[in-house]
Motif scaffolding. Structure first.
Motif, PDB file in Angstrom:
ATOM      1  N   CYS A  45      -1.682  91.386 -31.418  1.00 15.91           N
ATOM      2  CA  CYS A  45      -0.280  91.024 -31.221  1.00 15.91           C
ATOM      3  C   CYS A  45       0.568  92.296 -31.089  1.00 15.91           C
ATOM      4  O   CYS A  45       0.135  93.385 -31.427  1.00 15.91           O
ATOM      5  CB  CYS A  45       0.222  90.128 -32.345  1.00 15.91           C
ATOM      6  SG  CYS A  45      -0.066  90.741 -33.993  1.00 15.91           S
ATOM      7  N   GLU A  81       6.332  90.188 -35.141  1.00 12.90           N
ATOM      8  CA  GLU A  81       5.563  89.397 -34.191  1.00 12.90           C
ATOM      9  C   GLU A  81       4.103  89.230 -34.572  1.00 12.90           C
ATOM     10  O   GLU A  81       3.330  88.717 -33.797  1.00 12.90           O
ATOM     11  CB  GLU A  81       5.634  90.036 -32.798  1.00 12.90           C
ATOM     12  CG  GLU A  81       7.018  90.080 -32.227  1.00 12.90           C
ATOM     13  CD  GLU A  81       7.582  88.701 -31.960  1.00 12.90           C
ATOM     14  OE1 GLU A  81       6.825  87.813 -31.533  1.00 12.90           O
ATOM     15  OE2 GLU A  81       8.779  88.505 -32.185  1.00 12.90           O
ATOM     16  N   THR A  83       0.885  87.868 -35.311  1.00 11.23           N
ATOM     17  CA  THR A  83       0.461  86.495 -35.077  1.00 11.23           C
ATOM     18  C   THR A  83      -0.228  85.867 -36.273  1.00 11.23           C
ATOM     19  O   THR A  83       0.011  84.732 -36.615  1.00 11.23           O
ATOM     20  CB  THR A  83      -0.496  86.454 -33.868  1.00 11.23           C
ATOM     21  OG1 THR A  83       0.158  87.071 -32.777  1.00 11.23           O
ATOM     22  CG2 THR A  83      -0.851  85.044 -33.502  1.00 11.23           C
ATOM     23  N   HIS A  91       3.866  81.259 -35.431  1.00 12.42           N
ATOM     24  CA  HIS A  91       3.461  81.479 -34.049  1.00 12.42           C
ATOM     25  C   HIS A  91       2.346  80.535 -33.602  1.00 12.42           C
ATOM     26  O   HIS A  91       1.787  80.695 -32.534  1.00 12.42           O
ATOM     27  CB  HIS A  91       3.018  82.927 -33.862  1.00 12.42           C
ATOM     28  CG  HIS A  91       4.165  83.880 -33.840  1.00 12.42           C
ATOM     29  ND1 HIS A  91       4.990  84.069 -34.917  1.00 12.42           N
ATOM     30  CD2 HIS A  91       4.644  84.671 -32.866  1.00 12.42           C
ATOM     31  CE1 HIS A  91       5.915  84.939 -34.612  1.00 12.42           C
ATOM     32  NE2 HIS A  91       5.731  85.329 -33.378  1.00 12.42           N
ATOM     33  N   GLN A  94       2.449  79.205 -30.035  1.00 15.16           N
ATOM     34  CA  GLN A  94       2.036  80.163 -29.010  1.00 15.16           C
ATOM     35  C   GLN A  94       0.526  80.211 -28.897  1.00 15.16           C
ATOM     36  O   GLN A  94      -0.008  80.314 -27.797  1.00 15.16           O
ATOM     37  CB  GLN A  94       2.573  81.555 -29.317  1.00 15.16           C
ATOM     38  CG  GLN A  94       4.042  81.719 -29.056  1.00 15.16           C
ATOM     39  CD  GLN A  94       4.495  83.153 -29.277  1.00 15.16           C
ATOM     40  OE1 GLN A  94       3.789  83.967 -29.847  1.00 15.16           O
ATOM     41  NE2 GLN A  94       5.699  83.453 -28.835  1.00 15.16           N
ATOM     42  N   GLU A  95      -0.155  80.152 -30.030  1.00 15.05           N
ATOM     43  CA  GLU A  95      -1.618  80.188 -30.010  1.00 15.05           C
ATOM     44  C   GLU A  95      -2.173  78.949 -29.321  1.00 15.05           C
ATOM     45  O   GLU A  95      -3.143  79.026 -28.578  1.00 15.05           O
ATOM     46  CB  GLU A  95      -2.180  80.325 -31.428  1.00 15.05           C
ATOM     47  CG  GLU A  95      -1.803  81.628 -32.096  1.00 15.05           C
ATOM     48  CD  GLU A  95      -2.116  82.855 -31.251  1.00 15.05           C
ATOM     49  OE1 GLU A  95      -3.237  82.969 -30.731  1.00 15.05           O
ATOM     50  OE2 GLU A  95      -1.226  83.699 -31.089  1.00 15.05           O
ATOM     51  N   LYS A  97      -0.626  77.266 -27.028  1.00 15.55           N
ATOM     52  CA  LYS A  97      -0.315  77.462 -25.606  1.00 15.55           C
ATOM     53  C   LYS A  97      -1.336  78.400 -24.965  1.00 15.55           C
ATOM     54  O   LYS A  97      -1.829  78.141 -23.867  1.00 15.55           O
ATOM     55  CB  LYS A  97       1.099  78.029 -25.461  1.00 15.55           C
ATOM     56  CG  LYS A  97       1.569  78.135 -24.047  1.00 15.55           C
ATOM     57  CD  LYS A  97       2.810  77.339 -23.874  1.00 15.55           C
ATOM     58  CE  LYS A  97       3.373  77.567 -22.499  1.00 15.55           C
ATOM     59  NZ  LYS A  97       3.734  76.328 -21.868  1.00 15.55           N
ATOM     60  N   ARG A 129      -2.127  89.346 -24.143  1.00 16.33           N
ATOM     61  CA  ARG A 129      -1.566  88.153 -24.783  1.00 16.33           C
ATOM     62  C   ARG A 129      -0.169  87.848 -24.239  1.00 16.33           C
ATOM     63  O   ARG A 129       0.145  86.721 -23.870  1.00 16.33           O
ATOM     64  CB  ARG A 129      -1.520  88.375 -26.295  1.00 16.33           C
ATOM     65  CG  ARG A 129      -0.961  87.237 -27.077  1.00 16.33           C
ATOM     66  CD  ARG A 129      -0.958  87.590 -28.577  1.00 16.33           C
ATOM     67  NE  ARG A 129      -0.487  86.500 -29.348  1.00 16.33           N
ATOM     68  CZ  ARG A 129       0.791  86.165 -29.476  1.00 16.33           C
ATOM     69  NH1 ARG A 129       1.717  86.883 -28.901  1.00 16.33           N
ATOM     70  NH2 ARG A 129       1.153  85.124 -30.199  1.00 16.33           N
ATOM     71  N   LYS A 130       0.675  88.871 -24.190  1.00 17.05           N
ATOM     72  CA  LYS A 130       2.041  88.699 -23.697  1.00 17.05           C
ATOM     73  C   LYS A 130       2.038  88.282 -22.227  1.00 17.05           C
ATOM     74  O   LYS A 130       2.802  87.411 -21.811  1.00 17.05           O
ATOM     75  CB  LYS A 130       2.827  89.996 -23.881  1.00 17.05           C
ATOM     76  CG  LYS A 130       4.272  89.908 -23.463  1.00 17.05           C
ATOM     77  CD  LYS A 130       5.005  91.214 -23.740  1.00 17.05           C
ATOM     78  CE  LYS A 130       6.448  91.153 -23.316  1.00 17.05           C
ATOM     79  NZ  LYS A 130       7.150  92.412 -23.578  1.00 17.05           N
ATOM     80  N   LEU A 133       1.061  84.581 -21.919  1.00 20.25           N
ATOM     81  CA  LEU A 133       2.179  83.709 -22.278  1.00 20.25           C
ATOM     82  C   LEU A 133       3.218  83.679 -21.165  1.00 20.25           C
ATOM     83  O   LEU A 133       3.777  82.630 -20.853  1.00 20.25           O
ATOM     84  CB  LEU A 133       2.815  84.171 -23.595  1.00 20.25           C
ATOM     85  CG  LEU A 133       2.015  83.861 -24.853  1.00 20.25           C
ATOM     86  CD1 LEU A 133       2.608  84.589 -26.056  1.00 20.25           C
ATOM     87  CD2 LEU A 133       1.960  82.362 -25.111  1.00 20.25           C
ATOM     88  N   GLN A 137       4.391  80.297 -18.469  1.00 19.55           N
ATOM     89  CA  GLN A 137       5.760  79.782 -18.379  1.00 19.55           C
ATOM     90  C   GLN A 137       6.097  79.261 -16.987  1.00 19.55           C
ATOM     91  O   GLN A 137       7.017  78.476 -16.828  1.00 19.55           O
ATOM     92  CB  GLN A 137       6.767  80.865 -18.762  1.00 19.55           C
ATOM     93  CG  GLN A 137       6.742  81.182 -20.229  1.00 19.55           C
ATOM     94  CD  GLN A 137       7.715  82.303 -20.580  1.00 19.55           C
ATOM     95  OE1 GLN A 137       8.328  82.906 -19.709  1.00 19.55           O
ATOM     96  NE2 GLN A 137       7.838  82.573 -21.859  1.00 19.55           N
TER      97      GLN A 137
END
Length: 146
Positions: A45, A81, A83, A91, A94-95, A97, A129-130, A133, A137
């Motif tokens: 993360c 942040e 995780t 979070h 997010q995981e 997702k 990871r970022k 994500l 979107q």
């Protein structure tokens, strides 16, 4: 007027000292049961924009000679942040997702989601990871909408 500004400065210093003491207490709590807590450190993360948690650990170790385990605990406490840390279980969505990420999905007319991720990592130095994500979107990502 001068006394009032000194008083505010003293209050700010006291507030920072209390925050620092809370961080140190959380770090000591983590280190006290490191055998159990070390599994919470993922390292992937983002600790801060452009730096992963593992990169922060390496920095603390090399720059300040902080042992790696303590550097991991410090990073977990400092990170907003992190995780998997003991303090940031929020979070989980997010995981979930991320679990839907499909590299073959069409991100755009000429790109797959995986190609978009590779572009973001290469161009903007985003973590994988970022970038995933971000790719999820896009409304055209079928799995990202699920």
């Amino acid at each position: 007027m001068r006394k009032e500004s000194c008083r505010k400065s003293d209050e700010d210093m006291e507030k920072r000292a209390r925050q620092e003491n809370r961080k140190k207490a959380k770090e000591a709590e983590l280190m006290g049961n490191w055998a159990e807590n070390k599994k919470d450190f993922c390292g992937e993360c983002e600790w801060e924009e452009g730096m992963t948690c593992v990169e922060r650990v390496i920095f603390l170790n090399e720059r300040y000679m902080i042992p790696r385990e303590r550097a991991k605990a410090t990073t977990m406490v400092e990170s907003n942040e992190c995780t998997f840390s003991h303090q940031q279980k929020a979070h989980a969505p997010q995981e979930e997702k991320l679990a839907t990420f499909c590299p073959q999905c069409r991100w755009g007319p000429h790109l797959t989601c995986q190609q978009r991720v590779e572009y973001l990592v290469y161009t903007y130095k985003d973590t994988e990871r970022k970038a995933k994500l971000n790719a999820l979107q896009k409304p055209t990502c079928v799995k990202g909408r699920a």
